[in-house]
Design an enzyme around this catalytic site. Structure first.
Site, PDB file in Angstrom:
ATOM      1  N   HIS A 293      67.308  65.000  34.883  1.00 44.71           N
ATOM      2  CA  HIS A 293      66.669  64.299  35.996  1.00 44.71           C
ATOM      3  C   HIS A 293      67.609  63.267  36.611  1.00 44.71           C
ATOM      4  O   HIS A 293      68.456  62.681  35.945  1.00 44.71           O
ATOM      5  CB  HIS A 293      65.375  63.600  35.546  1.00 44.71           C
ATOM      6  CG  HIS A 293      65.327  63.257  34.094  1.00 44.71           C
ATOM      7  ND1 HIS A 293      64.322  63.650  33.272  1.00 44.71           N
ATOM      8  CD2 HIS A 293      66.203  62.586  33.311  1.00 44.71           C
ATOM      9  CE1 HIS A 293      64.548  63.234  32.040  1.00 44.71           C
ATOM     10  NE2 HIS A 293      65.683  62.587  32.038  1.00 44.71           N
TER      11      HIS A 293
ATOM     12  N   ASN B   2      75.188  66.862  27.636  1.00 44.93           N
ATOM     13  CA  ASN B   2      73.917  66.249  28.015  1.00 44.93           C
ATOM     14  C   ASN B   2      74.171  65.101  28.983  1.00 44.93           C
ATOM     15  O   ASN B   2      74.930  64.175  28.678  1.00 44.93           O
ATOM     16  CB  ASN B   2      73.174  65.719  26.791  1.00 44.93           C
ATOM     17  CG  ASN B   2      71.803  65.179  27.172  1.00 44.93           C
ATOM     18  OD1 ASN B   2      70.841  65.930  27.284  1.00 44.93           O
ATOM     19  ND2 ASN B   2      71.718  63.872  27.386  1.00 44.93           N
TER      20      ASN B   2
ATOM     21  N   GLY C  66      56.733 102.980  80.907  1.00 45.67           N
ATOM     22  CA  GLY C  66      56.815 104.261  81.588  1.00 45.67           C
ATOM     23  C   GLY C  66      56.031 105.304  80.809  1.00 45.67           C
ATOM     24  O   GLY C  66      56.101 105.355  79.581  1.00 45.67           O
TER      25      GLY C  66
ATOM     26  N   SER D 285      72.221  57.474  29.732  1.00 42.81           N
ATOM     27  CA  SER D 285      71.527  57.259  31.004  1.00 42.81           C
ATOM     28  C   SER D 285      72.174  56.159  31.836  1.00 42.81           C
ATOM     29  O   SER D 285      72.776  55.221  31.310  1.00 42.81           O
ATOM     30  CB  SER D 285      70.068  56.891  30.736  1.00 42.81           C
ATOM     31  OG  SER D 285      69.382  57.966  30.149  1.00 42.81           O
TER      32      SER D 285
ATOM     33  N   ASN E 282      82.777  60.879  43.236  1.00 42.89           N
ATOM     34  CA  ASN E 282      83.895  61.763  43.560  1.00 42.89           C
ATOM     35  C   ASN E 282      84.571  61.451  44.887  1.00 42.89           C
ATOM     36  O   ASN E 282      85.555  62.093  45.236  1.00 42.89           O
ATOM     37  CB  ASN E 282      83.412  63.220  43.590  1.00 42.89           C
ATOM     38  CG  ASN E 282      82.316  63.454  44.614  1.00 42.89           C
ATOM     39  OD1 ASN E 282      81.562  62.553  44.944  1.00 42.89           O
ATOM     40  ND2 ASN E 282      82.233  64.680  45.114  1.00 42.89           N
TER      41      ASN E 282
ATOM     42  N   ASN F  81      62.653  91.297  74.271  1.00 42.73           N
ATOM     43  CA  ASN F  81      63.103  90.671  75.509  1.00 42.73           C
ATOM     44  C   ASN F  81      62.854  89.171  75.555  1.00 42.73           C
ATOM     45  O   ASN F  81      63.356  88.492  76.441  1.00 42.73           O
ATOM     46  CB  ASN F  81      62.420  91.332  76.709  1.00 42.73           C
ATOM     47  CG  ASN F  81      62.882  92.754  76.914  1.00 42.73           C
ATOM     48  OD1 ASN F  81      64.081  93.009  77.003  1.00 42.73           O
ATOM     49  ND2 ASN F  81      61.952  93.687  76.966  1.00 42.73           N
TER      50      ASN F  81
END
EC number: 2.7.7.23
Length: 459
Positions: free
Chosen positions: A362, A376, A139, A404, A385, A227
């Site tokens: 890692h 560690n 408009g 490890s 778990n 819109n």
């Protein structure tokens, strides 16, 4: 005199092609409606009324306790929506802002300027306008030689001359509240859409010789009404630029701000360095001098000062000062990492607290654990778990060394200063200062390999 606000949020948003009400689609982490509501707060309204309709319960949930609500059961136009607020606002003396809930880029500063302009010029109505080189579809604001607003003309009704006008109607207005509701009684649905238009009120005021003005936005982007998904993406892009600019001005470094995605409520301290393709969402807080490298994704988390997060994901967790995470680590919800913790590549932490100076370099999973300081974890350590039904907790004391390729099966506790031999499967508590070895004894069979197909003697 008091200020009031009406937020129009009843529409379905058919062009969004979504079950979600249009105003609840998000831009930079919060809904469009919330953006508008926050900006409206700049005028300090005595009353704010939000007009709801489509899936009203969802819309009301977002602003519950912050605004009054009225329901527009049938969407019969913007004028009709404002009529729905009559039981709350009619007869009150003051100035009323009318704004659509799908205009997330409008700023509080602009709305405050609009109200001030309206009051200072003693207008009965003021239109918020914007200027654009491509006004098609909007408009147009038609003014006389004295720059007074005469009318709003829609694209389909505009003359060739009027189509050249670059000032457009944004759909946001301020009215004298009492005159607004008086004029609403005189509008009708004699138009192509069969709806009540709020713009018809402007025409009524002009016919009665009352003063109508227009305040023009400095930034056309603020006028965007969303819109469809295309406009939603545009709003997201503009908001992202604003957010990143704010942080850069406040002392945050971006390698590529155009490829950095930060939600509006994220807090970032001085001297943070953010590389490309970083995403910070929700209520995240980043401490001073932290580095976030390419690909980092953080949601609703707090990261302390001097941390380095490398291409990793952190969700709903807290990370203390000096922590290093990644690359390719995942900190899942409800975890906390103490100062100077190191979580390395391909490490996952879930629902665990980890004490300061602990390291998992890692290939480790730490789930539902309470871990002390100076622990560690050797490569390949897994805390087990979950038994298929329930989850159990592992408690690891201070100064524990886990070799490890160890498997720690909860519920179990490793005492302070204990050591788990590499390759162990731990199913029982380990006392403080003890060494636990839970693996098969190595047996060497001399010369046995000469019997096997792989041996050079058998080739």
């Amino acid at each position: 005199m008091s200020n009031f606000a009406i937020i129009l949020a009843a529409g379905k948003g058919t062009r969004m092609k979504s079950d979600l009400p249009k105003v609840l689609h998000k831009v930079a982490g919060i809904s469009m409606l919330e953006h508008v509501f926050r900006s409206v707060g700049a005028i300090q309204p005595e009353k704010t009324v939000t007009v709801v309709g489509h899936k009203a319960e969802l819309v009301e949930e977002v602003l519950a306790g912050q605004t009054e609500f009225v329901t527009q059961s049938e969407q019969l136009g913007t004028g009709h929506a404002v009529m729905m607020t009559e039981p709350i606002l009619e007869g009150l003396s003051g100035h009323t802002l009318v704004i659509a809930g799908d205009t997330p880029l409008i700023t509080g500063e602009s709305l405050k300027n609009l109200i001030d302009f309206h009051i200072n010029h003693k207008n009965v109505a003021t239109i918020l306008t914007a200027e654009t080189d491509n006004p098609f579809g909007y408009g147009r604001i038609v003014r006389n030689d004295n720059a007074e607003v005469l009318r709003i003309v829609e694209q389909k009704d505009a003359t060739d001359f009027e189509k050249q006008i670059k000032e457009i109607n944004t759909g946001t207005y301020v009215f004298d509240n009492e005159r607004l509701f008086e004029a609403l009684k005189n509008i009708n649905t004699n138009n192509a859409q069969g709806e009540y238009y709020i713009t018809d009120v402007i025409g009524i005021f002009r016919e009665t010789g009352e003063k109508v003005g227009a305040y023009t936005l400095k930034d056309f982007d603020e006028s965007l009404g969303v819109n469809d998904r295309v406009a939603l993406a545009t709003a997201e892009s503009v908001m992202r630029r604003r957010i990143n600019h704010k942080h850069m001005v406040n002392g945050v470094s971006f390698v590529n701000p155009e490829a950095t995605y930060i939600d509006i409520d994220v807090e970032i301290a001085l001297e943070v360095q953010i590389e490309a393709n970083v995403t910070l969402k929700g209520q995240t807080k980043i401490g001073a001098e932290t580095v976030l490298t390419n690909g980092t994704y953080v949601v609703d988390s707090t990261i302390g000062a001097g941390a380095v997060i490398t291409n990793s994901m952190i969700e709903e967790s807290s990370v203390a000062d000096g922590v290093t995470v990644g690359p390719y680590a995942h900190i899942r919800p409800n975890s906390s990492l103490g100062a100077q913790v190191h979580i390395g590549n391909f490490v996952e932490v879930k629902g665990s607290s980890i004490g300061e100076n602990t390291k998992a370099g890692h290939l480790t999973y730490i789930g539902n654990c309470e871990v002390g300081s100076n622990v560690n974890f050797g490569a390949g350590t897994i805390t087990v778990n979950y038994d298929g039904k329930n989850k159990y907790k592992t408690v690891i004391g201070d100064n524990v060394f886990v070799g490890s390729n160890s498997t720690i099966i909860a519920p179990v506790e490793l005492g302070d200063n204990s050591l788990v031999g590499a390759g162990s499967t731990i199913t029982k508590d380990v006392p403080a200062d003890a060494i636990a070895i839970g693996r098969g004894r190595q047996i060497n069979k001399d010369e046995y390999a000469t019997r096997l197909p792989h041996h050079p003697k058998n080739q």
